[in-house]
Design an enzyme around this catalytic site. Structure first.
Site, PDB file in Angstrom:
ATOM      1  N   THR A  45      43.568  48.525  23.268  1.00 38.77           N
ATOM      2  CA  THR A  45      44.489  49.317  24.080  1.00 38.77           C
ATOM      3  C   THR A  45      44.097  50.777  24.216  1.00 38.77           C
ATOM      4  O   THR A  45      44.665  51.502  25.023  1.00 38.77           O
ATOM      5  CB  THR A  45      45.911  49.265  23.491  1.00 38.77           C
ATOM      6  OG1 THR A  45      45.890  49.854  22.177  1.00 38.77           O
ATOM      7  CG2 THR A  45      46.399  47.838  23.399  1.00 38.77           C
ATOM      8  N   VAL A  94      46.667  42.431  13.271  1.00 34.98           N
ATOM      9  CA  VAL A  94      45.596  41.461  13.009  1.00 34.98           C
ATOM     10  C   VAL A  94      45.268  41.321  11.530  1.00 34.98           C
ATOM     11  O   VAL A  94      44.479  40.449  11.149  1.00 34.98           O
ATOM     12  CB  VAL A  94      44.320  41.807  13.806  1.00 34.98           C
ATOM     13  CG1 VAL A  94      44.506  41.481  15.273  1.00 34.98           C
ATOM     14  CG2 VAL A  94      43.916  43.264  13.602  1.00 34.98           C
ATOM     15  N   TYR A 185      36.638  53.777   4.753  1.00 35.19           N
ATOM     16  CA  TYR A 185      36.045  53.313   6.004  1.00 35.19           C
ATOM     17  C   TYR A 185      34.654  52.729   5.752  1.00 35.19           C
ATOM     18  O   TYR A 185      34.353  51.595   6.148  1.00 35.19           O
ATOM     19  CB  TYR A 185      35.970  54.491   6.979  1.00 35.19           C
ATOM     20  CG  TYR A 185      35.404  54.161   8.332  1.00 35.19           C
ATOM     21  CD1 TYR A 185      36.191  53.598   9.326  1.00 35.19           C
ATOM     22  CD2 TYR A 185      34.070  54.429   8.635  1.00 35.19           C
ATOM     23  CE1 TYR A 185      35.670  53.306  10.577  1.00 35.19           C
ATOM     24  CE2 TYR A 185      33.543  54.146   9.881  1.00 35.19           C
ATOM     25  CZ  TYR A 185      34.350  53.575  10.849  1.00 35.19           C
ATOM     26  OH  TYR A 185      33.832  53.278  12.085  1.00 35.19           O
TER      27      TYR A 185
END
Length: 339
Positions: A45, A94, A185
């Site tokens: 998105t 998700v 990350y």
């Protein structure tokens, strides 16, 4: 002696030419058209995901996009649909396996089985180790490791049954070289690289090509939505300035085209951007030296702050991050639904 040397050079040249020709032949044989294919893009998105969705829509793909941010989800769906794309939009976390199962089942019912999966959803928490906590690492693993695993497990049975499929996992150069102040990350992207490469090895026999993408910095506008911790304004400043610098970062559209091409030809891996390719190659030759070099980089970054709370980048703006120095970042953010 001179004659033997020339013969050796000719043979070597012929060998290289034959290898290149074989590679081109295999590449063309794998070529994949996206027209009328059902494509699922997680995190589709905004940022890179939205740029990929636009490009695949232009190539005639049927799109499914998902996000946890409802206003961005609707804005992206409306934009893609207004351009004539067939698009389904899902409010889906998700990292929740049941939500993934429900989403993939609905896509199959309405658009057909997923033929191309692009695992793009991501989260970034930038800050020094002293200000990170276990939750930061757990969140990164859920989104960068477990979520791609859940989506792959859902779409692979249909791909294997058809004897064809494409999966793209958007990892990072941070999944090859651990970057200071981005430890959750980097660690989770390392895990994704290993998962992605292993899935490729096991699925090749079924005609399913898994591609691992390792981008360097990209000008997608996503820095505004990254989390920052520690000395928040200073953390966001270095991150935003680096992200906006055309020398250090790759334009989102350039990255998206390279990703789509890697998917189209079933490439095993693509590292995006000169800087990422250079540091990756250097790390391959001198891993210890590069790791210690990152230690020097760490000393240039802001020190610890008070507390382990976090804010979004746009909540830590300063006059410097709103100056012309970050104009490319601001432009990308406005264009790619990051505001």
């Amino acid at each position: 002696m001179e004659k033997n040397k020339k013969t050796s050079l000719l043979l070597a040249g012929a060998g290289v030419g034959a290898l290149l020709a074989l590679r081109a032949l295999r590449r063309n044989k794998r070529e994949f058209s996206f027209k009328d294919r059902t494509v699922l893009i997680t995190g589709g998105t905004r940022g890179l995901g939205l740029v990929l969705a636009r490009m695949l829509a232009e190539q005639g793909a049927k799109l499914a996009i998902c996000s946890r941010t409802k206003d961005q989800l609707e804005a992206a769906r409306a934009e893609l649909a207004s351009g004539g794309a067939t698009v389904l939009a899902f409010d889906c976390d998700v990292s929740d396996q049941q939500q993934v199962k429900t989403m993939v089942a609905e896509i199959k019912e309405k658009l057909g089985p997923v033929e191309v999966l692009i695992n793009n959803a991501g989260v970034i928490s930038a800050g020094p180790l002293d200000n990170l906590n276990l939750a930061d690492f757990e969140e990164a693993m859920k989104i960068h490791y477990w979520a791609p695993l859940y989506t792959m497990l859902e779409v692979i049975p249909d791909m294997k049954a058809r004897g064809e499929g494409r999966i793209v996992n958007i990892a990072s150069i941070g999944g090859k070289i651990s970057v200071p102040h981005l430890l959750p990350y980097s660690g989770s992207k390392f895990a994704l690289v290993g998962l992605s490469e292993g899935f490729r090895s096991e699925l090749l026999q079924h005609g399913v090509y898994v591609t691992t993408i390792n981008p360097g910095l990209m000008r997608t506008g996503s820095a505004r939505n990254a989390f920052v911790k520690g000395q928040k304004e200073k953390e966001y400043t270095w991150f935003a300035l680096a992200d906006a610098n055309p020398i250090l970062s790759l334009k989102a559209e350039t990255a998206a085209r390279q990703i789509i091409d890697a998917c189209r030809y079933g490439e095993a891996e693509a590292t995006l951007g000169f800087n990422a390719k250079f540091i990756s190659g250097l790390h391959g030759l001198f891993p210890g030296m590069v790791t210690d070099l990152m230690g020097l980089v760490n000393q240039l970054l802001p020190g610890p702050g008070v507390g382990d709370d976090r804010v979004r980048g746009y909540q830590a703006e300063t006059p410097l991050t709103q100056s012309p120095l970050t104009a490319p970042l601001q432009e990308a953010a406005a264009k790619n639904n990051e505001l």
